[in-house]
Design a protein around this motif. Structure first.
Motif, PDB file in Angstrom:
ATOM      1  N   LYS A  54      19.363  13.009  18.589  1.00  0.00           N
ATOM      2  CA  LYS A  54      19.152  13.953  19.686  1.00  0.00           C
ATOM      3  C   LYS A  54      17.815  14.673  19.597  1.00  0.00           C
ATOM      4  N   GLN A  55      17.089  14.486  18.497  1.00  0.00           N
ATOM      5  CA  GLN A  55      15.824  15.206  18.341  1.00  0.00           C
ATOM      6  C   GLN A  55      14.793  14.689  19.344  1.00  0.00           C
ATOM      7  N   GLN A  56      14.024  15.614  19.883  1.00  0.00           N
ATOM      8  CA  GLN A  56      12.968  15.256  20.815  1.00  0.00           C
ATOM      9  C   GLN A  56      11.624  15.690  20.242  1.00  0.00           C
ATOM     10  N   VAL A  57      10.634  14.886  20.531  1.00  0.00           N
ATOM     11  CA  VAL A  57       9.284  15.139  20.026  1.00  0.00           C
ATOM     12  C   VAL A  57       8.494  15.894  21.083  1.00  0.00           C
ATOM     13  N   THR A  58       7.810  16.929  20.672  1.00  0.00           N
ATOM     14  CA  THR A  58       7.045  17.737  21.617  1.00  0.00           C
ATOM     15  C   THR A  58       5.763  18.231  20.958  1.00  0.00           C
ATOM     16  N   ASP A  59       4.872  18.748  21.770  1.00  0.00           N
ATOM     17  CA  ASP A  59       3.617  19.285  21.255  1.00  0.00           C
ATOM     18  C   ASP A  59       3.836  20.669  20.670  1.00  0.00           C
TER      19      ASP A  59
END
Length: 254
Positions: free
Chosen positions: A32-37
């Motif tokens: 469920k982890q999302q990558v973001t800036d």
């Protein structure tokens, strides 16, 4: 009334649902982890992975541009020709080097430092060394015109071009009187790239590094060049070098 027969069969149980495979808790969270800036609202949320900063690209090579040296050479404006002898290739000058117009030719040859293909790079490099060897008093007035070609060659960040340019700078400093002092005001254009590549050395351990014998080790060449600048740059040379290259240690004061 006739009594109803009791159904002796056991009661039917509800159909069982197929069991779902349960993932481990850690894998479920990772899925469920999302990558973001970074430095965004999403970066503060749970189950979020912050993307690292992009590569700065300080050592990345820059693309070359067409040089004026190549244009003049292909047009046949240089009084030079390629000669072969037992030692290899050399330049055959069609006129005496001392009679050349240094204000016109020397900046053009320095512009050819950006070249990396034969015969342009050979003519540019060898032509510079020949003109510096026979220039004498004609070199000093041309120094301001040489700064931009030197800066352009270093800004390519190509290892081969940087090594050639550093050897040319070492020759330039000792080519005539006062040339080293004349270069001091232009350290801000020349030294930033040297500061970036100063610690680029080959860590060969107990092996043999043949680039030292060929003088192709950038870190050693930069150290030699800075020491030549300090020796021939006068009393203000060291403080100006130290301002642009903070890790430099004086070869005269120590």
């Amino acid at each position: 009334m006739v009594a109803e027969k009791e159904d002796s069969s056991p009661p039917k149980l509800p159909a069982e649902r197929p069991q779902q495979q349960q993932q481990p808790l850690g894998q479920a969270r990772r899925a469920k982890q999302q990558v973001t800036d970074g430095f965004t609202v999403k970066a503060m949320m749970k189950n979020t992975v912050v993307r690292g900063p992009p590569v700065a690209g300080a050592f990345k090579e820059r693309p070359t541009k067409p040089t004026a040296f190549r244009k003049f050479y292909e047009r046949g404006d240089f009084p030079i020709a390629l000669e072969h002898d037992t030692r290899g290739n050399k330049i055959g000058w069609k006129v005496e080097i001392e009679k050349l117009d240094y204000h016109h030719y020397l900046p053009l040859f320095f512009d050819g430092l950006c070249e990396m293909t034969f015969p342009y790079e050979f003519f540019a490099r060898q032509g510079i060394h020949d003109m510096l060897e026979h220039g004498g008093n004609k070199i000093l007035p041309v120094i301001p015109q040489l700064i931009i070609p030197i800066k352009n060659a270093l800004n390519l960040r190509n290892r081969q071009v940087i090594c050639i340019t550093l050897k040319v700078l070492q020759h330039l400093v000792v080519s005539a009187d006062m040339v080293g002092e004349a270069l001091v005001p232009y350290y801000r254009q020349i030294l930033p790239i040297l500061n970036i590549f100063k610690n680029v050395n080959v860590n060969s351990g107990d092996g043999i590094d043949y680039s030292q014998q060929k003088r192709e080790n950038i870190g050693d060449l930069i150290q030699e060049t800075l020491e030549a600048f300090e020796r021939y740059g006068g009393e203000d040379a060291y403080i100006n070098i130290k301002y642009m290259v903070p890790t430099y240690q004086s070869c005269l004061l120590n």
